[in-house]
Design an enzyme around this catalytic site. Structure first.
Site, PDB file in Angstrom:
ATOM      1  N   ARG A 154       1.250  14.474  13.501  1.00  0.00           N
ATOM      2  CA  ARG A 154       2.094  13.804  11.815  1.00  0.00           C
ATOM      3  C   ARG A 154       2.030  15.165  11.355  1.00  0.00           C
ATOM      4  O   ARG A 154       1.047  15.443  10.340  1.00  0.00           O
ATOM      5  CB  ARG A 154       1.081  12.834  11.347  1.00  0.00           C
ATOM      6  CG  ARG A 154       0.984  11.661  12.324  1.00  0.00           C
ATOM      7  CD  ARG A 154       0.224  10.461  11.599  1.00  0.00           C
ATOM      8  NE  ARG A 154       1.214  10.138  10.653  1.00  0.00           N
ATOM      9  CZ  ARG A 154       0.356   9.071   9.379  1.00  0.00           C
ATOM     10  NH1 ARG A 154      -0.663   8.695   9.671  1.00  0.00           N
ATOM     11  NH2 ARG A 154       1.165   8.531   8.491  1.00  0.00           N
TER      12      ARG A 154
ATOM     13  N   CYS B 225      -5.006  12.555  13.329  1.00  0.00           N
ATOM     14  CA  CYS B 225      -4.604  11.088  13.132  1.00  0.00           C
ATOM     15  C   CYS B 225      -4.831  10.265  14.525  1.00  0.00           C
ATOM     16  O   CYS B 225      -4.078  10.968  15.334  1.00  0.00           O
ATOM     17  CB  CYS B 225      -3.403  10.967  12.255  1.00  0.00           C
ATOM     18  SG  CYS B 225      -2.913   9.184  12.018  1.00  0.00           S
TER      19      CYS B 225
ATOM     20  N   LYS C 257       1.057  -1.317  -0.083  1.00  0.00           N
ATOM     21  CA  LYS C 257      -0.030   0.003   0.028  1.00  0.00           C
ATOM     22  C   LYS C 257       1.033   1.262  -0.084  1.00  0.00           C
ATOM     23  O   LYS C 257       0.696   2.091  -0.772  1.00  0.00           O
ATOM     24  CB  LYS C 257      -0.824   0.047   1.310  1.00  0.00           C
ATOM     25  CG  LYS C 257      -1.620   1.354   1.409  1.00  0.00           C
ATOM     26  CD  LYS C 257      -2.452   1.323   2.707  1.00  0.00           C
ATOM     27  CE  LYS C 257      -1.749   1.442   4.130  1.00  0.00           C
ATOM     28  NZ  LYS C 257      -1.171   2.884   4.362  1.00  0.00           N
ATOM     29  N   ASN C 258       1.872   1.170   0.808  1.00  0.00           N
ATOM     30  CA  ASN C 258       2.672   2.547   1.008  1.00  0.00           C
ATOM     31  C   ASN C 258       3.769   2.517  -0.161  1.00  0.00           C
ATOM     32  O   ASN C 258       4.414   3.581  -0.017  1.00  0.00           O
ATOM     33  CB  ASN C 258       3.465   2.614   2.392  1.00  0.00           C
ATOM     34  CG  ASN C 258       2.409   2.428   3.509  1.00  0.00           C
ATOM     35  OD1 ASN C 258       1.021   3.106   3.074  1.00  0.00           O
ATOM     36  ND2 ASN C 258       2.870   2.207   4.732  1.00  0.00           N
TER      37      ASN C 258
ATOM     38  N   ASP D 261       4.650   0.227  11.853  1.00  0.00           N
ATOM     39  CA  ASP D 261       3.523  -0.259  11.415  1.00  0.00           C
ATOM     40  C   ASP D 261       3.115  -1.740  11.743  1.00  0.00           C
ATOM     41  O   ASP D 261       2.186  -2.531  11.332  1.00  0.00           O
ATOM     42  CB  ASP D 261       3.424  -0.202   9.736  1.00  0.00           C
ATOM     43  CG  ASP D 261       3.289   1.286   9.457  1.00  0.00           C
ATOM     44  OD1 ASP D 261       3.559   1.295   8.102  1.00  0.00           O
ATOM     45  OD2 ASP D 261       2.960   1.947  10.376  1.00  0.00           O
TER      46      ASP D 261
ATOM     47  N   ARG E 234      -8.686  -0.203   5.054  1.00  0.00           N
ATOM     48  CA  ARG E 234      -7.711   1.063   4.341  1.00  0.00           C
ATOM     49  C   ARG E 234      -6.624   0.492   3.948  1.00  0.00           C
ATOM     50  O   ARG E 234      -5.890   0.584   2.927  1.00  0.00           O
ATOM     51  CB  ARG E 234      -7.502   2.068   5.464  1.00  0.00           C
ATOM     52  CG  ARG E 234      -8.538   2.860   5.630  1.00  0.00           C
ATOM     53  CD  ARG E 234      -8.277   4.126   6.290  1.00  0.00           C
ATOM     54  NE  ARG E 234      -7.329   4.945   5.568  1.00  0.00           N
ATOM     55  CZ  ARG E 234      -6.343   5.658   6.322  1.00  0.00           C
ATOM     56  NH1 ARG E 234      -6.650   5.911   7.505  1.00  0.00           N
ATOM     57  NH2 ARG E 234      -5.473   6.408   5.549  1.00  0.00           N
TER      58      ARG E 234
END
Ligand code: EPZ
Length: 446
Positions: free
Chosen positions: A121, A116, A22-23, A307, A399
């Site tokens: 952030r 967030c 995803k990133n 993560d 997500r």
């Protein structure tokens, strides 16, 4: 809203295949704004965040079509440089369009990303890097307004208090591709997803070197053209399955991975007592023996990824002994701890760390997801717990994980997606009967 109903006491066994990262996919999609040609991106996961980025590109005038796990993007007709709050608030990675819009059009208005749940952030380093390339940037009514008649190469230090910035490096690196002259980004993020973006851009004619290191050099070019690129495997998804296997004392094979992107996670799981075998693009993990408590700290790549911090916390709650989990990237990223405590975990916060007195049996119950990786941690805990759990607000999970329940059920789990609050959602046995009390307590949680 949906919920996941998870039967505990499960032992994961079998084979699972991970998707593209995803990133990596998100900044690559954003950087497609720079390209004047046919853009084909393969192994793009079918995630809510990818759909959001597609909507954002389409709102700018791009065409985005999906066929299986391949996206075809055409940005030649992009005529709008305004990234609206309605889309940006759903996903912070939307900020990655700022650099490409400035580089291609010389102007941009991009909403500041919203709040967030994982902590503070800011995007000050993004703005510092783009300003160093010659952009005039100001904040007006919640938007970053940028102008740049011509970006020029610069020597930029992008380090910050929490290490480098992943999407900040992506933003500046992409913009520098069309800047006049040579750019050096020092204290650049070394994450594999940043390197993958660099390979995508080089495939379209950019001249980037130093990918995967903390010093990235870019020589600006006149323009970027067509490219076909395959996204790197999602090391965070792979780590999530490996940690879930350890938490359930299972034995699984994870396919389509990039083991060299997972060295710190593999090391930590072996320290905990799992047996891991790596071959080419496959990682086999067995955790059928006794496991040991450890101390681990989330840091920028190549260390333990932040993560995966929540997932490791859930695992350590099942392992006898005192473990310590620290997050040096997002020191407040512990929203999941309180929900794990509701499942019986013994966890106490100590500054940027949590101390886990692990080994007590977790018990299934109704819990609430707070962010993407916290959701994954709750799923892992629910798989290992006694009894049934209901995990609410799993829109957070969607997500970043595609078809998670199907993949887990393919490993022997029993995970069912249900509409939240539906009649079928079975109340845990201890809440049946005393309807008045349980309804009250249930509504407080929803
Ligand atoms: C990326 O977020 C990832 N998201 C995050 O993954 C990941 O947790 C994070 O990198 C760290 O690895 C994407 O790639 C889309 P940062 P990003 O900028 O780029 C500070 C997930 O679950 N900072 O690398 O927003 C910041 O406060 C998500 O998939 C500044 O001070 O993170 C933090 O302490 C969650 N100023 C540290 O740097 C800035 O301008 C790292 O943040 C930017 C960041």
């Amino acid at each position: 809203m949906d919920m996941l109903v998870v039967q505990g006491g499960c032992t994961l066994r079998g084979h699972v295949f991970v998707d593209g990262a995803k990133n990596a996919a998100l900044p690559i999609m954003a950087a497609s704004i720079l390209l004047d040609g046919d853009i084909r991106i393969k192994r793009v996961p079918d995630l809510v965040d990818v759909q959001t980025m597609s909507l954002l590109l389409q709102s700018l005038g791009a065409e985005v079509t999906r066929s299986g796990d391949t996206l075809d993007i055409d940005t030649r007709d992009v005529a709008c440089q305004h990234a609206d709050y309605e889309l940006v608030r759903r996903m912070r990675a939307s900020v990655c369009v700022l650099g490409p819009l400035l580089a291609r059009f010389g102007r941009a208005s991009v909403s500041l990303p919203g709040g967030c749940n994982i902590g503070h952030r800011p995007i000050d380093l993004h703005l510092k890097g783009l300003a160093a390339l010659g952009a005039d940037l100001r904040i007006e009514r919640g938007y970053v307004i940028g102008e740049a008649s011509q970006l020029r190469g610069a020597d930029i230090f992008l380090g910050g208090p929490g290490g480098s910035t992943v999407t900040g490096t992506c933003n500046v690196m992409a913009a520098a591709c069309l800047a006049k002259g040579h750019t050096v980004i020092r204290a650049a993020a070394c994450e594999p997803e940043v390197a993958d973006l660099g390979r995508f851009l080089n495939g379209a004619g950019a001249r980037i070197s130093g990918l995967g290191t903390s010093t990235i050099e870019i020589t600006g070019v006149e323009g970027l053209t067509s490219v076909t690129h395959t996204v790197v495997p999602d090391r965070i998804e792979a780590a999530t399955f490996a940690i879930a296997a350890a938490a359930t004392r299972g034995n699984i094979s994870i396919h389509d991975v990039c083991p060299e992107h997972m060295a710190s996670v593999i090391e930590a799981l072996e320290d905990i007592g799992a047996t891991i075998h790596v071959a080419a693009d496959q990682l086999d993990i067995s955790a059928t023996g006794s496991l040991r408590s450890i101390e681990l700290a989330a840091l920028p790549f190549p260390e333990i990824p932040t993560d995966t911090q929540a997932q490791f916390m859930a695992l350590m709650a099942t392992v006898p002994g005192i473990s310590v989990v620290t997050d040096r990237v997002f020191p407040d990223r512990f929203m999941h701890a309180s929900e794990l405590v509701r499942m019986g975990a013994q966890i106490r916060r100590e500054g940027a760390s949590v101390v886990i007195d692990g080994g007590r049996r977790l018990t299934g119950t109704s819990v609430m997801a707070s962010d993407l990786r916290a959701s994954a941690a709750l799923v892992i805990a629910a798989l290992a717990a006694d009894g049934e759990s209901q995990i609410r607000r799993i829109y957070h999970l969607d997500r970043g994980y595609a078809r998670l329940e199907q993949k887990l059920n393919g490993l022997g789990a029993s995970v069912i997606r249900r509409a939240d609050g539906s009649a079928q959602a079975k109340r845990p046995h201890y809440l049946q009967g005393d309807s008045a009390r349980s309804k009250g307590s249930q509504s407080q949680r929803d």
